[in-house]
Motif scaffolding. Structure first.
Motif, PDB file in Angstrom:
ATOM      1  N   LYS A   6      49.670  30.821  33.283  1.00 33.78           N
ATOM      2  CA  LYS A   6      50.888  30.505  34.021  1.00 33.78           C
ATOM      3  C   LYS A   6      51.097  28.992  34.093  1.00 33.78           C
ATOM      4  CE  LYS A   6      53.278  32.122  38.093  1.00 33.78           C
ATOM      5  NZ  LYS A   6      53.174  32.861  39.329  1.00 33.78           N
ATOM      6  N   ASN A   7      50.022  28.254  34.298  1.00 28.50           N
ATOM      7  CA  ASN A   7      50.116  26.797  34.372  1.00 28.50           C
ATOM      8  C   ASN A   7      50.443  26.176  33.020  1.00 28.50           C
ATOM      9  OD1 ASN A   7      49.514  26.932  37.051  1.00 28.50           O
ATOM     10  ND2 ASN A   7      47.353  26.412  36.816  1.00 28.50           N
ATOM     11  N   ASN A   8      50.079  26.832  31.936  1.00 28.49           N
ATOM     12  CA  ASN A   8      50.291  26.274  30.599  1.00 28.49           C
ATOM     13  C   ASN A   8      51.707  26.460  30.081  1.00 28.49           C
ATOM     14  OD1 ASN A   8      47.697  25.339  30.458  1.00 28.49           O
ATOM     15  ND2 ASN A   8      46.907  27.134  29.361  1.00 28.49           N
ATOM     16  N   ARG A   9      52.518  27.253  30.741  1.00 29.00           N
ATOM     17  CA  ARG A   9      53.865  27.529  30.235  1.00 29.00           C
ATOM     18  C   ARG A   9      54.738  26.288  30.170  1.00 29.00           C
ATOM     19  NH1 ARG A   9      55.183  33.150  33.282  1.00 29.00           N
ATOM     20  NH2 ARG A   9      53.888  34.450  31.960  1.00 29.00           N
ATOM     21  N   ASN A  10      54.694  25.461  31.196  1.00 23.22           N
ATOM     22  CA  ASN A  10      55.573  24.300  31.261  1.00 23.22           C
ATOM     23  C   ASN A  10      54.956  23.053  30.637  1.00 23.22           C
ATOM     24  OD1 ASN A  10      57.408  25.894  32.584  1.00 23.22           O
ATOM     25  ND2 ASN A  10      56.671  25.319  34.607  1.00 23.22           N
ATOM     26  N   VAL A  11      53.711  23.132  30.240  1.00 24.54           N
ATOM     27  CA  VAL A  11      53.033  21.987  29.651  1.00 24.54           C
ATOM     28  C   VAL A  11      53.243  22.000  28.139  1.00 24.54           C
ATOM     29  CG1 VAL A  11      50.795  20.858  29.363  1.00 24.54           C
ATOM     30  CG2 VAL A  11      51.306  22.066  31.479  1.00 24.54           C
ATOM     31  N   PRO A  12      53.687  20.878  27.562  1.00 25.46           N
ATOM     32  CA  PRO A  12      53.899  20.854  26.109  1.00 25.46           C
ATOM     33  C   PRO A  12      52.572  20.931  25.341  1.00 25.46           C
ATOM     34  CG  PRO A  12      54.231  18.675  27.054  1.00 25.46           C
ATOM     35  CD  PRO A  12      54.025  19.613  28.194  1.00 25.46           C
ATOM     36  N   GLN A  13      52.660  21.429  24.107  1.00 22.10           N
ATOM     37  CA  GLN A  13      51.458  21.514  23.267  1.00 22.10           C
ATOM     38  C   GLN A  13      51.096  20.120  22.773  1.00 22.10           C
ATOM     39  OE1 GLN A  13      52.381  24.331  20.196  1.00 22.10           O
ATOM     40  NE2 GLN A  13      52.428  26.056  21.601  1.00 22.10           N
ATOM     41  N   VAL A  14      49.799  19.836  22.760  1.00 23.83           N
ATOM     42  CA  VAL A  14      49.330  18.502  22.396  1.00 23.83           C
ATOM     43  C   VAL A  14      48.240  18.620  21.338  1.00 23.83           C
ATOM     44  CG1 VAL A  14      48.384  16.353  23.307  1.00 23.83           C
ATOM     45  CG2 VAL A  14      49.734  17.806  24.780  1.00 23.83           C
ATOM     46  N   ASN A  15      48.263  17.682  20.387  1.00 25.05           N
ATOM     47  CA  ASN A  15      47.236  17.532  19.348  1.00 25.05           C
ATOM     48  C   ASN A  15      46.833  18.847  18.687  1.00 25.05           C
ATOM     49  OD1 ASN A  15      47.330  14.791  19.803  1.00 25.05           O
ATOM     50  ND2 ASN A  15      45.635  14.817  21.241  1.00 25.05           N
ATOM     51  N   GLU A  16      45.569  19.274  18.846  1.00 19.69           N
ATOM     52  CA  GLU A  16      45.054  20.454  18.126  1.00 19.69           C
ATOM     53  C   GLU A  16      45.673  21.770  18.607  1.00 19.69           C
ATOM     54  OE1 GLU A  16      42.838  17.970  19.158  1.00 19.69           O
ATOM     55  OE2 GLU A  16      42.750  17.208  17.105  1.00 19.69           O
ATOM     56  N   LYS A  17      46.332  21.763  19.740  1.00 22.07           N
ATOM     57  CA  LYS A  17      46.943  22.994  20.265  1.00 22.07           C
ATOM     58  C   LYS A  17      48.244  23.331  19.542  1.00 22.07           C
ATOM     59  CE  LYS A  17      44.816  22.821  24.752  1.00 22.07           C
ATOM     60  NZ  LYS A  17      44.859  22.143  26.025  1.00 22.07           N
ATOM     61  N   ILE A  18      48.748  22.423  18.734  1.00 24.89           N
ATOM     62  CA  ILE A  18      49.971  22.680  17.965  1.00 24.89           C
ATOM     63  C   ILE A  18      49.584  23.551  16.779  1.00 24.89           C
ATOM     64  CG2 ILE A  18      51.832  21.624  16.635  1.00 24.89           C
ATOM     65  CD1 ILE A  18      51.467  19.128  18.404  1.00 24.89           C
ATOM     66  N   ASP A  51      48.758  10.344  20.968  1.00 26.87           N
ATOM     67  CA  ASP A  51      48.715  11.802  20.889  1.00 26.87           C
ATOM     68  C   ASP A  51      49.950  12.339  20.195  1.00 26.87           C
ATOM     69  OD1 ASP A  51      46.329  12.173  22.626  1.00 26.87           O
ATOM     70  OD2 ASP A  51      47.648  11.293  24.141  1.00 26.87           O
ATOM     71  N   LEU A  52      49.797  13.529  19.596  1.00 30.35           N
ATOM     72  CA  LEU A  52      50.924  14.233  18.992  1.00 30.35           C
ATOM     73  C   LEU A  52      51.380  15.275  20.009  1.00 30.35           C
ATOM     74  CD1 LEU A  52      52.597  14.533  16.362  1.00 30.35           C
ATOM     75  CD2 LEU A  52      51.058  16.385  15.734  1.00 30.35           C
ATOM     76  N   VAL A  53      52.602  15.120  20.522  1.00 25.72           N
ATOM     77  CA  VAL A  53      53.120  15.996  21.583  1.00 25.72           C
ATOM     78  C   VAL A  53      54.339  16.743  21.060  1.00 25.72           C
ATOM     79  CG1 VAL A  53      54.048  16.075  23.927  1.00 25.72           C
ATOM     80  CG2 VAL A  53      52.349  14.354  23.330  1.00 25.72           C
ATOM     81  N   MET A  54      54.322  18.098  21.228  1.00 25.87           N
ATOM     82  CA  MET A  54      55.466  18.900  20.807  1.00 25.87           C
ATOM     83  C   MET A  54      56.568  18.757  21.857  1.00 25.87           C
ATOM     84  SD  MET A  54      55.824  22.895  19.723  1.00 25.87           S
ATOM     85  CE  MET A  54      54.698  22.802  18.366  1.00 25.87           C
TER      86      MET A  54
END
Length: 177
Positions: A6-18, A51-54
């Motif tokens: 639930k907390n991860n929904r509003n957080v943009p994907q960063v680096n390896e999570k893309i 960092d690479l941020v989506m």
């Protein structure tokens, strides 16, 4: 575990999570770097120590920015705070009176209602009855209608005068200019 998602929904994907094969990369300065593979964009970000941020996952291919992630989050919070400050939530302010109100008291209530309407709030005009006064509900309705006509340049009647228990009320909302 569901709380974490639930907390991860509003957080943009960063680096390896893309997890997409290709992205449209944008530099920290806002310059387009074109469509590149995600690994290549990650490498460019690491070279610059950023960092690479989506930014937008709806686009095709998704848009990623090379920025300092902490600074990016700070800017987002700051922007959100400014937006909330600009927003005005209309409240319902109440003006209470009796149907046997004197002229001066009526004018005071009218000026309060005007002030509320000018600040963008709705006004609930209420007339309270005691004992047998409820028999004179026609006089109360006339008073509310008078208030509506006195405020016609500032407000429109959202709810016509109606009885609710031992009181009669009318709702006015500010006119859209």
């Amino acid at each position: 575990m569901p709380i974490e998602r639930k907390n991860n929904r509003n957080v943009p994907q960063v680096n390896e999570k893309i997890r997409v094969p290709k992205v449209r990369a944008v530099d920290a300065d806002g310059q387009q770097l074109g469509i590149v593979e995600t690994r290549e964009a990650l490498r460019m970000a690491e070279e610059k120590g950023l960092d690479l941020v989506m930014v937008s996952d709806k686009a095709d291919p998704p848009v990623c920015r090379i920025v300092d992630y902490g600074k990016y989050l700070f800017e987002q919070k700051k922007r959100k705070k400014v937006q909330e400050a600009k927003q005005h939530n209309a409240e319902v302010k109440e003006v209470k009176m009796r149907y046997k109100i004197e002229e001066h008291d009526y004018n005071v209530r009218l000026s309060h209602a005007k002030r509320f309407l000018e600040s963008g709030d709705k006004v609930k005009a209420t007339i309270m009855f005691r004992g047998r006064e409820i028999q004179h509900s026609n006089l109360a309705e006339e008073l509310l209608q008078r208030m509506a006509t006195d405020l016609k340049d500032l407000a429109e009647v959202q709810q016509a005068p109606k009885k609710e228990g031992r009181s009669m009320m009318m709702l006015l909302s500010p006119k859209k200019s």
